[in-house]
Design a protein around this motif. Sequence first.
Motif, short mmCIF file in Angstrom:
data_model
loop_
_atom_site.label_atom_id
_atom_site.label_comp_id
_atom_site.label_asym_id
_atom_site.label_seq_id
_atom_site.Cartn_x
_atom_site.Cartn_y
_atom_site.Cartn_z
N ASN A 44 0.81 -1.22 0.00
CA ASN A 44 0.00 0.00 0.00
C ASN A 44 0.85 1.28 0.00
OD1 ASN A 44 -2.53 -1.35 0.10
ND2 ASN A 44 -2.19 -1.77 2.27
N ALA A 45 2.16 1.13 0.13
CA ALA A 45 3.05 2.30 0.12
C ALA A 45 3.22 2.83 -1.30
CB ALA A 45 4.40 1.94 0.71
N LYS A 46 3.42 4.13 -1.39
CA LYS A 46 3.66 4.80 -2.68
C LYS A 46 4.89 5.69 -2.54
CE LYS A 46 -0.21 3.79 -5.12
NZ LYS A 46 -0.19 3.24 -6.47
N ALA A 47 5.67 5.79 -3.61
CA ALA A 47 6.88 6.61 -3.54
C ALA A 47 7.16 7.33 -4.85
CB ALA A 47 8.08 5.72 -3.17
N ILE A 48 7.80 8.48 -4.70
CA ILE A 48 8.39 9.20 -5.83
C ILE A 48 9.90 9.18 -5.60
CG2 ILE A 48 8.68 11.46 -6.94
CD1 ILE A 48 5.78 12.08 -5.92
N ALA A 49 10.65 8.69 -6.57
CA ALA A 49 12.10 8.70 -6.49
C ALA A 49 12.61 9.84 -7.36
CB ALA A 49 12.66 7.36 -6.96
N GLY A 50 13.18 10.84 -6.75
CA GLY A 50 13.64 12.02 -7.48
C GLY A 50 15.14 11.98 -7.75
N GLU A 51 15.51 12.26 -9.00
CA GLU A 51 16.93 12.33 -9.37
C GLU A 51 17.18 13.58 -10.20
OE1 GLU A 51 19.26 10.65 -8.24
OE2 GLU A 51 18.44 8.72 -7.59
N VAL A 52 18.34 14.17 -10.02
CA VAL A 52 18.65 15.42 -10.72
C VAL A 52 19.42 15.16 -12.03
CG1 VAL A 52 20.87 15.93 -9.58
CG2 VAL A 52 19.38 17.82 -10.32
N ASN A 53 19.97 13.95 -12.20
CA ASN A 53 20.73 13.63 -13.41
C ASN A 53 20.19 12.37 -14.10
OD1 ASN A 53 22.74 15.75 -13.24
ND2 ASN A 53 23.59 14.64 -11.50
N ILE A 54 20.39 12.32 -15.42
CA ILE A 54 19.85 11.22 -16.23
C ILE A 54 20.40 9.85 -15.82
CG2 ILE A 54 19.88 10.23 -18.58
CD1 ILE A 54 17.80 12.28 -18.42
N GLY A 55 21.71 9.76 -15.57
CA GLY A 55 22.33 8.48 -15.22
C GLY A 55 21.66 7.82 -14.02
N PRO A 56 21.61 8.54 -12.87
CA PRO A 56 20.93 7.98 -11.70
C PRO A 56 19.45 7.71 -11.94
CG PRO A 56 22.36 9.80 -11.05
CD PRO A 56 22.33 9.79 -12.54
N LEU A 57 18.81 8.53 -12.77
CA LEU A 57 17.40 8.32 -13.10
C LEU A 57 17.20 6.96 -13.78
CD1 LEU A 57 14.53 10.09 -13.45
CD2 LEU A 57 15.19 9.86 -15.84
N GLU A 58 18.08 6.68 -14.75
CA GLU A 58 17.98 5.40 -15.46
C GLU A 58 18.26 4.22 -14.52
OE1 GLU A 58 16.75 5.01 -18.39
OE2 GLU A 58 16.56 7.18 -18.69
N SER A 59 19.21 4.41 -13.60
CA SER A 59 19.50 3.35 -12.62
C SER A 59 18.30 3.10 -11.73
CB SER A 59 20.70 3.75 -11.75
OG SER A 59 21.87 3.86 -12.53
N ALA A 60 17.62 4.19 -11.31
CA ALA A 60 16.42 4.06 -10.48
C ALA A 60 15.33 3.31 -11.24
CB ALA A 60 15.94 5.45 -10.05
N LYS A 61 15.16 3.64 -12.52
CA LYS A 61 14.15 2.93 -13.34
C LYS A 61 14.47 1.45 -13.44
CE LYS A 61 12.57 6.77 -16.27
NZ LYS A 61 12.61 7.35 -17.62
N ASP A 62 15.75 1.13 -13.59
CA ASP A 62 16.16 -0.28 -13.67
C ASP A 62 15.79 -1.03 -12.39
OD1 ASP A 62 17.22 0.14 -16.17
OD2 ASP A 62 19.30 0.33 -15.48
N THR A 63 15.99 -0.37 -11.24
CA THR A 63 15.65 -0.99 -9.95
C THR A 63 14.15 -1.26 -9.88
OG1 THR A 63 17.47 0.15 -8.84
CG2 THR A 63 15.70 -0.70 -7.44
N ILE A 64 13.35 -0.27 -10.26
CA ILE A 64 11.89 -0.40 -10.20
C ILE A 64 11.42 -1.56 -11.09
CG2 ILE A 64 9.67 0.78 -10.54
CD1 ILE A 64 11.76 1.97 -8.42
N ASN A 65 12.00 -1.63 -12.29
CA ASN A 65 11.63 -2.71 -13.22
C ASN A 65 12.07 -4.07 -12.71
OD1 ASN A 65 10.45 -0.88 -15.00
ND2 ASN A 65 12.35 -0.56 -16.14
N GLU A 66 13.27 -4.10 -12.11
CA GLU A 66 13.81 -5.36 -11.61
C GLU A 66 12.89 -5.99 -10.55
OE1 GLU A 66 17.83 -7.07 -9.34
OE2 GLU A 66 17.74 -4.96 -9.97
#
Length: 245
Positions: A44-66
Motif C-alpha cells: 500500500n506504500a507509494k513513492a516518488i524517487a527524485g533524481e537530478v541527473n539522467i544516469g541515476p534516473l535510469e539506474s532508479a528505473k532499472d531498480t523499479i523494473n527489476e
Amino acid sequence: MGKRVSLSNRLKKVASYLPENANFADIGSDHAYLAAYVCQNNPNAKAIAGEVNIGPLESAKDTINEYGLQNQIDVRLGDGLEVIRPGEIKQIVIAGMGGSLITSILNQHKEIALEVDRMVLQPNVDAKELRQWLDDHKYLLIMEEIIEEQGHIYEILVAGKDKSIKSPYNDLEKEKQLYFGPYLLQDRNDAFMKKWQIEREKLERIVKQMKQAKQIDHDKINLFTKELEWMREVLNNEKNNMETR
C-alpha cells in the motif's frame, strides 16, 4: 517468493521511520533502493524517487523494473523538491547528503517542504544546520539516531508536526542541544562518543593552526573554543559516569 531488495543498515534505519502505508518522496534516491525496499514490504506504500541527473534516473528505473514496482514508485527527473506537486505526498526522505545541501533543497521549494507530515533526514555532515532549519520552520524533532556502519558515522533526524509531543529543547541549553542533537546528547551511545572524540581532535588541530596564522580570526577562534569546551564537557561527563558505575 521473488527477489528481495537488499539495503544497508543505514537506509533500513531511515526506512523504519516512515509510517505504515507511507506516501513519500525520496530525493536523490540512489538507484531507488530505499523506495523499492519500503514498497516491496508494504504493497500500500507509494513513492516518488527524485533524481537530478539522467544516469541515476535510469539506474532508479532499472531498480523499479527489476522488482516489478512500477505501480508503486514513480521515478522523476528534477532538482530537489521540484519533482513533487503540491499535496502529492505526506513524507519526505533526503539521505546521504551534507546538511547544508539538504537545507538548500528544503529552502528552494519551501511550499512543498512545509506541507508534509514527516521528514526523515540523514545528513552526512552539518546536522546542526538541519536541526536549526526544522526548529525555525516549526517542525518538531521527534527522534534522532546515530549509527556507525563500515567505518562511517551517520545521524538520522526525524521531524514532524505532532503537537502532542513535547519539544526536546531546553531554553537554557538549546544552542548546545542544536549542536549535538537533544536526543543524542541524552543517550550518548558508542557511535556518538566516537564521533565527538574525532571531532574534538580535528577541531583542536584547526584552532592550533588558526592561532599560528598571520591574520588571526578571533571571532572564529572564540566560537571554536566554545565548541571545544562543549565537546570536552560531553566526553568527560561520560567518562566520569563510567567511573562511578
